[in-house]
Structures are given as structure tokens and as C-alpha cells.
Design a protein around this motif. Sequence first.
Motif, PDB file in Angstrom:
ATOM      1  N   GLY A   1       0.753  -1.010  -0.599  1.00 29.61           N
ATOM      2  CA  GLY A   1      -0.167   0.264   0.521  1.00 29.61           C
ATOM      3  C   GLY A   1       1.198   1.386   0.215  1.00 29.61           C
ATOM      4  N   GLN A   2       2.443   1.359  -0.731  1.00 26.89           N
ATOM      5  CA  GLN A   2       2.712   2.732  -0.455  1.00 26.89           C
ATOM      6  C   GLN A   2       3.440   3.081  -1.692  1.00 26.89           C
ATOM      7  OE1 GLN A   2       4.895   3.392   2.918  1.00 26.89           O
ATOM      8  NE2 GLN A   2       2.964   2.543   3.181  1.00 26.89           N
ATOM      9  N   GLY A   3       1.711   2.900  -2.787  1.00 26.40           N
ATOM     10  CA  GLY A   3       2.196   3.365  -4.240  1.00 26.40           C
ATOM     11  C   GLY A   3       2.780   2.732  -4.726  1.00 26.40           C
ATOM     12  N   GLN A   4       3.022   1.305  -4.609  1.00 23.29           N
ATOM     13  CA  GLN A   4       3.288  -0.119  -6.312  1.00 23.29           C
ATOM     14  C   GLN A   4       2.298   0.299  -6.817  1.00 23.29           C
ATOM     15  OE1 GLN A   4       3.582  -0.393  -2.693  1.00 23.29           O
ATOM     16  NE2 GLN A   4       5.093  -1.195  -1.822  1.00 23.29           N
ATOM     17  N   THR A   5       1.554  -0.486  -6.818  1.00 24.98           N
ATOM     18  CA  THR A   5       0.788  -0.599  -8.016  1.00 24.98           C
ATOM     19  C   THR A   5      -0.184   0.425  -8.783  1.00 24.98           C
ATOM     20  OG1 THR A   5      -0.733  -2.573  -6.252  1.00 24.98           O
ATOM     21  CG2 THR A   5      -1.777  -1.313  -8.086  1.00 24.98           C
ATOM     22  N   GLU A   6      -0.370   1.932  -8.253  1.00 22.81           N
ATOM     23  CA  GLU A   6      -0.533   3.046  -8.507  1.00 22.81           C
ATOM     24  C   GLU A   6       0.425   3.175  -9.469  1.00 22.81           C
ATOM     25  OE1 GLU A   6      -2.387   2.958  -4.767  1.00 22.81           O
ATOM     26  OE2 GLU A   6      -0.388   2.345  -5.310  1.00 22.81           O
ATOM     27  N   ALA A   7       2.011   3.100  -8.834  1.00 19.76           N
ATOM     28  CA  ALA A   7       2.630   3.305 -10.197  1.00 19.76           C
ATOM     29  C   ALA A   7       3.041   2.260 -11.410  1.00 19.76           C
ATOM     30  CB  ALA A   7       4.251   2.915  -9.202  1.00 19.76           C
ATOM     31  N   LEU A   8       2.651   1.125 -10.927  1.00 16.66           N
ATOM     32  CA  LEU A   8       2.672  -0.105 -11.765  1.00 16.66           C
ATOM     33  C   LEU A   8       1.234   0.837 -12.794  1.00 16.66           C
ATOM     34  CD1 LEU A   8       2.712  -3.102 -10.994  1.00 16.66           C
ATOM     35  CD2 LEU A   8       4.048  -1.919 -12.245  1.00 16.66           C
ATOM     36  N   LEU A   9       0.533   1.023 -12.462  1.00 18.06           N
ATOM     37  CA  LEU A   9      -1.091   1.634 -13.554  1.00 18.06           C
ATOM     38  C   LEU A   9      -0.825   2.959 -14.339  1.00 18.06           C
ATOM     39  CD1 LEU A   9      -3.983   0.701 -10.559  1.00 18.06           C
ATOM     40  CD2 LEU A   9      -3.012  -0.035 -12.919  1.00 18.06           C
TER      41      LEU A   9
END
Length: 494
Positions: A302-310
Motif C-alpha cells: 500500500g505504499q504506491g507500488q500498484t499506483e506506479a504500475l498503473l
Amino acid sequence: MGGTGDTVAGREALIRFEGIGKTFGRVRALSDVDFTFMQGECVGIAGHNGAGKSTLMAVLAGVHAPTQGRIEVDGRDAPHYDANAARDAGVRCVFQELSLCANLTVAENMCIVHPQLRGRGWRRTATRLMREKLEAIFPGNGLKGNELVSDLTLTQQQMVEIARGFTVTDQPVRLVILDEPTSSLDAHTADQLLAFVRKAAQGGITCLLVTHMLGEIERVADRVMVMRDGSIVSVLGREQSSRASIIQAMGQHLEAERAPGAARVQTGRDRERHFEWNVGAKRHTRIEASRGEVIGFAGLAGQGQTEALLAIYEAATRHGPSRAKVAFVAGDRGRDGVFPIWSIAQNLDLRWLAGGAPRRRGLVDLAAARAVVEAWRAKIGIRGAAMSAGILSLSGGNQQKVLFARALASDADLILMDDPTRGVDVGTKRDIYQLVHDEAAKGRTFIWYTTENEELSHCDRTYVFRSAAVTRVLHADECTEEALLAASFEEQAA
């Protein structure tokens, strides 16, 4: 403690299975299962995807009635064992596929499995119970209980589901089924859960840990049930339940799971930069990758990894210097990955069709489509149903294999992976790792977010995230558990 493990010193039998079998049409999912679940023990359950683990747990939860065999509860025969009988016996479930209602709050989701929470002040009571249990299992989680589930991360949703399973309302909790409970948790949060599981077992609650994370079983299980082809092939006592012995009982050889040599990693570093993205709202969050590199994303969940992938996916599909043919392996397969009313084949060849599949007279070449599906079914080992069957007929791990095959079967030269090995057995993980290296050697670039730190050894470089920013970039030989943990708690790099 061999055989079926019907007796464990100092503990009483809670639920006993004798000769349990389960068939679905012509498919035999379980065959002659004998096992006694004892009070106050932690049982690890291991096996390949499709070995029958989830079906056995569904029988224990009363979701599926056995086709044959008998069940005893507290020493008494239970001929009509169903979901109500299981609940009366104190059985609670945390299944691999989350069952939360996204349009309800956390407290409202409590009432779905705890209907006793009603009347004046029910919302306040539900919120208090949830917050207390969340804090007991995951100290410092930060959730208040009034959040809308759709606004939570996948990690937070899994935390809520686990806490709900352990919450006591009208009846005591005596046995909790945890099916892949750490699949969406980072190492720190997983450690909190495992510590609570041991404490709960010591307090008299039987905990069943169904997981492909064999190190977790080794740490907490009193006994280990190993399943293969719908049967129990071995029951290991705590002293015998090493990772190597579990893998051996599963029928696999223990092989090295690290990257196949430093030579490929070194050449990856020396390649000319090809991709570059700026992600997140903060400065210095630049991601770079070369053709043929495997780039890791790490840090607490929840530290922004998925958002970075998106963000990378969005940038790669726009016109510009970083435009690329891209495929995405979703982490939350239930919400973002599978098309539930489509067949296995349709789910697999979707990206291939979108990437310029061969056509005959303007129509899709069905023979070519079937060849692609069969080739990847064999290559990645999708088992459990015909390819024409619905995707939901597969186990969770096999569904994940379909998503992975969908990406690799495409024409994409950039593969984004959001924790792709969630719920996948150790043998398939090894095959996936080899596929990633083979495809990278052909020039494909992978960006791989994983919550399993040991998987980062397969990456050329790893970006560690905290608060939606990169705190450190680690090369493969620097990616130790200590370095990852330190970077996960650092502030943003200057």
C-alpha cells in the motif's frame, strides 16, 4: 505423528473426517480423506494448485456436502453437516477469494457474517468489535471501521476479512480456516498475522493455514497436511515439517529458486536505457528500465507500488517516447483480472486477440486461437478443467496462471506484474520465474511488484517504495532482507 494424525498428545478431537470424498460430475476432487482436527492446534495445509485443498476446506465449512464418508463433531456423528452446523461447531472461514461487499462500509460488512449485530447501536458495536480485532491482529493498522470497502487497498481488505473471521459475537470461535491469508500482505503485516495465529492456537482456537508460503507453515504449524490429487499423501509433525520435507511430500525436487546466474543480471544493467517514467505525486519518483530487464517494486504493501504500475501502463499506452506494447497481470484477479462469465480459453487469449491476431477473411483464425490456448495451457500447467469450462471452475492459483499466460501470449514487449504469484504453488512459481528469465532474454521488459521479498532475487534492480515515493534503488546483490526492511521505513531519498 504419521498416518492421518488422528491423535495429538494433550489435545481433544474437534472435528473428524473419515473416508471423505467429493465429486463434481465426473471430476473427483477428494478421495478417502481421513483427518482429525484437534482443539488448539495450528495445521498447515500444503499442495499443488488443484490438489483439493480448497475443496476440503469448503467441506469443513459446510459449503459442500461430501459425496461419501462421515463427519464427527466433538465425538458425535454429524450426518447433516452443512454451513449452519459448521457455524454451530465454531468454524469460521477466510477464503482466498475475498467476500467483502465493496459498496458497504467495514462495519456493515461485519453484519453479513454476524447477523446478531442488530438493533439500536449495532453500527457502533460492529465498528468497536472490528477495531478491537484489527488492533489485536495488526497493531497500528490505522483503520477506523467506518471506511467504504471499495476505498481500501487489497491489503486492507484482506486484513478486514481476517479480523472478521476471528471476531466473536454470539458463539465462540473454535476453528478458523485461513486460505492464503498472506497473499496480499507485505512481510511486516504477514509477520503480525502469524504471531497472532500462534497466540490464538495457544488460546485454544484451531487454526488451519492453507498456503503456498512454505516458510510460514514451517514457522507456525504443529502439523502439516500435504495433499496431492484430492488425497492426503502425508502428515508431518512439527519436527519433520521443514520446507524441504514438505516439497518432497508434494512430489517435487527442491531446486534453486534464485536468478540463474549473475551474468544475465550484469548484462541487463549495461543495456542502453529504453523506458523512463515519472510516477506519483512526489519528486524523484523516476522509474527506468532497459529492454530485457526485470525490474522489481518492493516495500510495505500500500505504499504506491500498484499506483506506479498503473501510471506506467497509462504512460506506455500514450503516444510519446515511452510508448510500448504493454500487458498487465492484475493483483486482484477477482476485481481486475478474470472475466467471470467467460471460459478459461476466452480469458487466456483475450490479449492475444487484441494484439493483432491472425485473421482469415477478416475473421479471427479460430484454429490459431486454439493453438495459442493449448500451447500456454501446457507451458504453464493449467489444470483442473477443460479450457472450454468457466474460469471460476479453476482454483485460485490456476486462475492466476491464466492471467499470467494471457500476458505472455500477447505481443507485449513490456509486462507489468502486480504480485502475480499470489496463491500459486511452489512448483508453478519456479516455472514462472524461468519463463520470466527466458522472455527477458528475448528482449521483453518486466516490472514486477511482489510482496514476497525472496522473489526480488530474480530482478536486476529493485525500487523500494514508501509513501508513494522511491526511497532506495537496490541492485540484485544488494537486495537482502535487512536492506529491504531498512529502505521500507526510510523517508524519500533526497
